[in-house]
Design a protein around this motif. Structure first.
Motif, short mmCIF file in Angstrom:
data_model
loop_
_atom_site.label_atom_id
_atom_site.label_comp_id
_atom_site.label_asym_id
_atom_site.label_seq_id
_atom_site.Cartn_x
_atom_site.Cartn_y
_atom_site.Cartn_z
N UNK A 38 64.42 40.21 65.67
CA UNK A 38 65.41 39.49 64.89
C UNK A 38 66.82 39.76 65.34
N UNK A 39 67.74 39.67 64.38
CA UNK A 39 69.16 39.84 64.69
C UNK A 39 69.82 40.77 63.67
N UNK A 40 70.91 41.39 64.13
CA UNK A 40 71.74 42.23 63.26
C UNK A 40 73.20 41.86 63.53
N UNK A 56 70.92 42.50 58.63
CA UNK A 56 69.93 42.11 59.62
C UNK A 56 68.76 41.37 59.02
N UNK A 57 68.03 40.73 59.89
CA UNK A 57 66.76 40.12 59.50
C UNK A 57 65.82 40.17 60.70
N UNK A 58 64.59 40.58 60.44
CA UNK A 58 63.56 40.62 61.46
C UNK A 58 62.32 39.93 60.91
N UNK A 59 61.55 39.32 61.80
CA UNK A 59 60.33 38.64 61.39
C UNK A 59 59.13 39.23 62.11
N UNK A 147 63.20 50.46 65.96
CA UNK A 147 63.85 49.34 66.61
C UNK A 147 64.81 49.76 67.71
N UNK A 148 65.00 48.87 68.67
CA UNK A 148 66.07 48.95 69.66
C UNK A 148 67.02 47.81 69.36
N UNK A 156 67.60 42.60 68.02
CA UNK A 156 66.88 43.82 67.70
C UNK A 156 65.39 43.53 67.74
N UNK A 157 64.60 44.50 68.19
CA UNK A 157 63.15 44.33 68.22
C UNK A 157 62.50 45.70 68.17
#
Length: 169
Positions: A38-40, A56-59, A147-148, A156-157
């Motif tokens: 996702x993104x931050x 942030x949001x990650x899926x 995450x990195x 970010x992932x």
């Protein structure tokens, strides 16, 4: 008479098996082990040298939970090597279609940081599940994201692992 009792017992056993199996799908422990991406973005503290607020949001779509998006917001205080004690972040994990109302509420109490192989910031974040809505009302448990994050691109992932305990209906 004995055949009728056996038949009734067999029918009762089948009914109970189906009923209990249906309940077990709704209640119990759901393991979360998968990947996230996702993104931050960051908004600086009033004194930018002190830190930033990260949103942030990650899926993920490869966990037993099914497709979800984790939305989060937390303070990053540079003096404390990220999130200072007593200043938790908050998040909401939305499962499936946002319109169905199924979400898991989480809080974040600290961060362990380092560097990824490519030079991005590595952060291993412990999350505590404090409740939920819809079919996850009353949920409990915990998970960790590893995450990195690249502050230049906002990408970010990483991975997510943990368990959610749901009480069922």
């Amino acid at each position: 008479m004995k055949k009728e009792i056996k038949r009734i017992s067999l029918m009762t056993a089948i009914f109970l098996t189906v009923a209990l199996a249906s309940f077990a799908v709704e209640a119990g422990v759901i393991r979360i082990n998968g990947t996230i991406a996702g993104t931050e973005s960051g908004a600086p503290f009033p004194n930018p040298a002190e830190g930033v607020y990260v949103n942030g949001s990650v899926t993920s779509s490869d966990t037993a939970l099914g497709p979800f998006t984790l939305f989060y917001s937390l303070p990053v205080d540079f003096a404390f090597a990220f999130t200072p004690p007593g200043n938790p972040g908050a998040g909401r994990l939305v499962v499936g279609d946002p319109a169905n109302g199924d979400s898991i509420l989480v809080c974040f109490l600290g961060i362990n940081s380092g560097t990824c192989a490519n030079g991005d910031l590595r952060h291993v974040d412990p999350w505590t599940i404090i409740g939920g809505t819809g079919r996850y009302a009353g949920a409990r448990g915990s998970f960790t994201t590893d995450q990195c994050s690249n502050f230049n691109t906002g990408e970010t992932s990483g991975t997510i692992s943990g368990t959610i305990v749901v009480r069922g209906r």
